[in-house]
Motif scaffolding. Structure first.
Motif, mmCIF file in Angstrom:
data_model
loop_
_atom_site.group_PDB
_atom_site.id
_atom_site.type_symbol
_atom_site.label_atom_id
_atom_site.label_comp_id
_atom_site.label_asym_id
_atom_site.label_seq_id
_atom_site.Cartn_x
_atom_site.Cartn_y
_atom_site.Cartn_z
ATOM 1 N N ALA A 36 -3.349 -2.551 2.963
ATOM 2 C CA ALA A 36 -2.439 -1.439 3.782
ATOM 3 C C ALA A 36 -1.463 -2.122 4.607
ATOM 4 N N ARG A 37 -1.896 -3.076 5.411
ATOM 5 C CA ARG A 37 -0.984 -3.857 6.234
ATOM 6 C C ARG A 37 0.220 -4.535 5.398
ATOM 7 N N ILE A 38 -0.404 -5.294 4.366
ATOM 8 C CA ILE A 38 0.600 -6.066 3.658
ATOM 9 C C ILE A 38 1.658 -4.974 3.206
ATOM 10 N N ALA B 187 4.989 -1.751 -2.108
ATOM 11 C CA ALA B 187 4.318 -1.349 -0.879
ATOM 12 C C ALA B 187 3.650 0.073 -1.044
ATOM 13 N N VAL B 188 4.316 0.820 -1.701
ATOM 14 C CA VAL B 188 3.564 2.241 -2.111
ATOM 15 C C VAL B 188 2.401 2.051 -2.764
ATOM 16 N N ALA B 189 2.453 1.041 -3.783
ATOM 17 C CA ALA B 189 1.168 0.765 -4.651
ATOM 18 C C ALA B 189 0.096 0.228 -3.740
ATOM 19 N N CYS B 190 0.295 -0.729 -2.804
ATOM 20 C CA CYS B 190 -0.690 -1.255 -2.017
ATOM 21 C C CYS B 190 -1.398 0.034 -1.092
ATOM 22 N N ALA C 164 -3.219 3.060 4.982
ATOM 23 C CA ALA C 164 -2.936 3.366 3.756
ATOM 24 C C ALA C 164 -1.526 4.505 3.785
ATOM 25 N N TRP C 165 -1.711 5.425 4.375
ATOM 26 C CA TRP C 165 -0.598 6.513 4.620
ATOM 27 C C TRP C 165 0.662 5.797 5.176
ATOM 28 N N GLY C 166 0.283 4.794 6.240
ATOM 29 C CA GLY C 166 1.427 4.119 6.867
ATOM 30 C C GLY C 166 2.025 3.067 5.851
ATOM 31 N N ALA C 167 1.401 2.527 4.776
ATOM 32 C CA ALA C 167 1.819 1.812 3.812
ATOM 33 C C ALA C 167 2.894 2.523 2.865
ATOM 34 N N ILE C 168 2.123 3.900 2.534
ATOM 35 C CA ILE C 168 2.994 4.568 1.754
ATOM 36 C C ILE C 168 4.451 4.946 2.169
ATOM 37 N N ALA C 169 4.347 5.209 3.617
ATOM 38 C CA ALA C 169 5.448 5.920 4.340
ATOM 39 C C ALA C 169 6.639 4.759 4.584
#
Length: 389
Positions: A7-9, A40-43, A56-61
């Motif tokens: 998620a951080r990636i 990034a969204v996939a991660c 995870a939601w942070g990575a999607i956003a």
């Protein structure tokens, strides 16, 4: 690799999706930010499916926002984009925007490390902003204006401390009351003293001077060569706060009162006195940040001119995990988002999005408070009134 690491990636890739289109990279193909943003969204989705929620939601956003801004950047003229995203000017603007947040966040750190949640940072900043410029106008000295601002902020914080510590009121409610009180009092005094013309009619007020290091045209000079005195002082206060909190007996007392007031009281530490001192210092530092806005940066006062910066400073404190360096880093992050939003709004093709860009620091605040980079653990006794046995 853990779900949180993935998620951080994703968050980093979302940021990179926008970075691709900015100077010096300046990718003009909109497919690249879309591709990196999609990864990034996939991660984020992968991390979400493997039990990680916040990051995870942070990575999607980050993926959605980064790719969207990247596509917008590819449609902006290269000349306009290069002028808006001049890194030396962005760094200077970041420091300017981060300075009031830094003072308020450090003020909140003292208060919350002692166990008192200070929601009233916004009101104390606003009080400092008004009394700073009023004091400078009346005395003709910016230094005396700063002293008056710090004194006014300290008095307001002392009043809040009486309700929160001695009367043991709910700290969230009493802090909110402080914000409304400051908004009403400063608004009334502003109109009563200066009328509808406002502070632009001031003649005696002095501006806090800049510290000129260099006037040349190189990168360092444009970024750091001419910054306000309080900008440099804020960095010194960060270092001083670290030393006081973590390297002195005074800081040990503050932390012990915030973690276990009963044990601190048992060994002879006055919980009430320590909390009173910490909350009062919190108000003084917050007022210093407000005074920087009025007599260091804008050189005028407007009603509610802090515009929520006290709450952003509180978010910076949480985001920085109640540590001086962390709070300062978070203030720089929020300051950079403000600076970037201001400059992106100057691009002609993006003029219709200017209001949307102005919301960027507040959106980032919500993301930070939601705990995208992990769960922050506050001092154990924060927000809990203490009754001496």
């Amino acid at each position: 690799m853990s779900a949180q690491a993935v998620a951080r990636i994703g968050i980093a890739l979302g940021t990179f999706a926008f970075w691709l289109t900015l100077p010096p990279l300046e990718s003009s193909a909109f497919a690249w930010p879309l591709l990196v943003g999609a990864v990034a969204v996939a991660c984020g989705v992968w991390a979400l499916l493997h039990g990680q929620r916040r990051a995870a939601w942070g990575a999607i956003a980050a993926g959605v926002l980064g790719s969207s801004l990247g596509v917008l950047a590819t449609h902006a003229g290269r000349g306009n984009l290069s002028a808006a995203v001049a890194w030396s000017a962005l760094i200077a603007a970041m420091l300017v925007n981060a300075t009031p947040l830094t003072y308020a966040a450090l003020g909140g750190l003292y208060s919350e490390r002692s166990g008192v949640v200070n929601i009233g940072l916004e009101g104390m900043m606003l009080t400092g902003a008004f009394f700073g410029i009023w004091g400078s106008d009346v005395t003709g000295s910016w230094a005396l204006g700063l002293l008056i601002a710090v004194g006014a902020g300290g008095l307001l914080a002392l009043g809040y401390a009486f309700f929160a510590i001695h009367l043991r009121t709910d700290q969230i409610i009493s802090g909110t009351a402080v914000n409304f009180l400051a908004l009403g009092v400063t608004g009334y005094l502003f109109v009563d003293i200066y009328g509808t013309n406002g502070t632009p009619s001031l003649r005696g007020a002095q501006r806090i001077p800049d510290v000129t290091i260099s006037t040349s045209s190189n990168f360092f000079a444009q970024a750091f060569g001419q910054l306000n005195l309080l900008v440099w002082l804020s960095a010194a206060v960060v270092v001083l706060t670290y030393v006081v909190i973590f390297r002195t007996p005074v800081g040990l007392r503050i932390r012990s009162v915030g973690e276990h007031p009963g044990a601190a009281d048992a060994v002879g530490i006055s919980v009430y006195k320590t909390r009173y001192a910490a909350v009062t210092l919190s108000g003084m530092l917050s007022a210093l940040g407000g005074a920087y806005l009025s007599i260091g940066f804008v050189h005028s006062f407007n009603e509610n001119m802090t515009e929520g910066r006290g709450f952003i400073a509180l978010a910076a404190l949480i985001f920085g995990r109640w540590r001086p360096a962390g709070a300062f880093g978070a203030a720089l992050l929020f300051g950079f988002s403000s600076a970037l939003a201001q400059r992106l709004g100057t691009i002609p093709q993006w003029s219709s999005y200017a209001v949307l860009f102005q919301a960027l620091p507040y959106v980032l605040t919500l993301v930070a408070v939601a705990g995208v980079i992990g769960r922050s653990i506050p001092p154990a006794a924060a927000g809990r009134p203490y009754a001496k046995q």
